[in-house]
Design a protein around this motif. Structure first.
Motif, PDB file in Angstrom:
ATOM      1  N   TYR A  58       0.904  -1.410   0.002  1.00  0.00           N
ATOM      2  CA  TYR A  58      -0.110   0.032  -0.013  1.00  0.00           C
ATOM      3  C   TYR A  58       0.949   1.440   0.075  1.00  0.00           C
ATOM      4  O   TYR A  58       0.576   2.206  -0.872  1.00  0.00           O
ATOM      5  N   LEU A  59       1.910   1.102   0.824  1.00  0.00           N
ATOM      6  CA  LEU A  59       3.032   2.419   0.939  1.00  0.00           C
ATOM      7  C   LEU A  59       3.563   2.724  -0.321  1.00  0.00           C
ATOM      8  O   LEU A  59       3.751   3.775  -0.922  1.00  0.00           O
ATOM      9  N   GLY A  60       3.959   1.604  -0.945  1.00  0.00           N
ATOM     10  CA  GLY A  60       4.708   1.728  -2.119  1.00  0.00           C
ATOM     11  C   GLY A  60       3.873   2.342  -3.358  1.00  0.00           C
ATOM     12  O   GLY A  60       4.277   3.295  -4.166  1.00  0.00           O
ATOM     13  N   ALA A  67      -3.215   6.337  -5.838  1.00  0.00           N
ATOM     14  CA  ALA A  67      -4.362   6.442  -4.504  1.00  0.00           C
ATOM     15  C   ALA A  67      -4.772   4.799  -4.287  1.00  0.00           C
ATOM     16  O   ALA A  67      -5.541   4.341  -4.873  1.00  0.00           O
ATOM     17  N   VAL A  68      -4.864   4.594  -3.060  1.00  0.00           N
ATOM     18  CA  VAL A  68      -5.184   3.178  -2.664  1.00  0.00           C
ATOM     19  C   VAL A  68      -6.295   3.597  -1.362  1.00  0.00           C
ATOM     20  O   VAL A  68      -6.843   2.311  -1.068  1.00  0.00           O
ATOM     21  N   LEU A  69      -6.037   4.470  -0.829  1.00  0.00           N
ATOM     22  CA  LEU A  69      -6.715   4.570   0.462  1.00  0.00           C
ATOM     23  C   LEU A  69      -7.402   6.007   0.691  1.00  0.00           C
ATOM     24  O   LEU A  69      -6.964   6.916   0.045  1.00  0.00           O
ATOM     25  N   LYS A  70      -8.482   5.808   1.119  1.00  0.00           N
ATOM     26  CA  LYS A  70      -9.438   7.254   1.220  1.00  0.00           C
ATOM     27  C   LYS A  70      -9.805   7.214   2.867  1.00  0.00           C
ATOM     28  O   LYS A  70     -10.289   6.345   3.275  1.00  0.00           O
ATOM     29  N   GLU A  71      -9.675   8.628   3.462  1.00  0.00           N
ATOM     30  CA  GLU A  71      -9.980   8.548   4.717  1.00  0.00           C
ATOM     31  C   GLU A  71     -11.246   9.733   4.825  1.00  0.00           C
ATOM     32  O   GLU A  71     -11.015  10.837   4.391  1.00  0.00           O
ATOM     33  N   ASP A  86      -1.338   5.114   9.463  1.00  0.00           N
ATOM     34  CA  ASP A  86      -2.775   4.727   8.708  1.00  0.00           C
ATOM     35  C   ASP A  86      -2.669   3.551   7.927  1.00  0.00           C
ATOM     36  O   ASP A  86      -3.668   2.538   7.905  1.00  0.00           O
ATOM     37  N   ILE A  87      -1.640   3.355   7.035  1.00  0.00           N
ATOM     38  CA  ILE A  87      -1.403   2.222   6.244  1.00  0.00           C
ATOM     39  C   ILE A  87      -1.309   0.755   7.013  1.00  0.00           C
ATOM     40  O   ILE A  87      -2.217  -0.078   6.693  1.00  0.00           O
ATOM     41  N   VAL A  88      -0.319   0.909   8.193  1.00  0.00           N
ATOM     42  CA  VAL A  88      -0.410  -0.391   8.782  1.00  0.00           C
ATOM     43  C   VAL A  88      -1.692  -0.684   9.596  1.00  0.00           C
ATOM     44  O   VAL A  88      -1.995  -1.741   9.928  1.00  0.00           O
TER      45      VAL A  88
END
Length: 140
Positions: A58-60, A67-71, A86-88
């Protein structure tokens, strides 16, 4: 930079596969209980490896600008430390449960999250199956 991130993603993927194979191939020492502290420790280490490997993935992708995450309604933002946190967190919640909805995968992140959730369901099953097979072998 892209080469370095790609290498890290490949290493993370290989690490996850090797951890799963170790879990499936692990055999308790003869004369001990088939469900041992060593077995649980191995399962814990596999969980940690899978969480960190998917976090690395995800971090990479985030570092590559994908974009892979949305908050909430916006893209995950903030310092690098906040992003890693957030990713972990997202990776652990996705692997260990169905998620809370505070962080939501988007785009390719959805597919990766589905694969990770599947791993989360398969790991305990692999643990139980290996344990049951060892008990059955000892009874023969």
């Amino acid at each position: 930079m892209n080469w370095l991130l790609s290498t890290a993603l490949i290493i993370a993927t290989v690490g996850t596969i090797v951890s799963l194979l170790m879990l499936l191939r692990y055999r308790p020492v003869r004369g001990t209980y088939s469900v041992s502290l060593r077995h649980f420790t191995l399962l814990l280490l596999v969980y940690i490896t899978v969480i960190l490997s998917f976090s690395n993935l995800y971090l990479g992708l985030e570092m590559l600008g994908i974009a892979v995450l949305k908050e909430g309604n916006s893209h995950v933002e903030g310092t690098v430390n906040h992003l890693i946190e957030d990713i972990v967190y997202f990776s652990a919640v996705t692997l260990l449960s169905v998620g809370y909805g505070d962080l939501v995968p988007v785009g390719i992140g959805r597919i990766i999250a589905m694969v990770q959730a599947l791993f989360g369901y398969l790991l305990p099953a692999a643990f139980v199956v290996t344990s049951v097979l060892q008990v059955a072998k000892k009874e023969e």
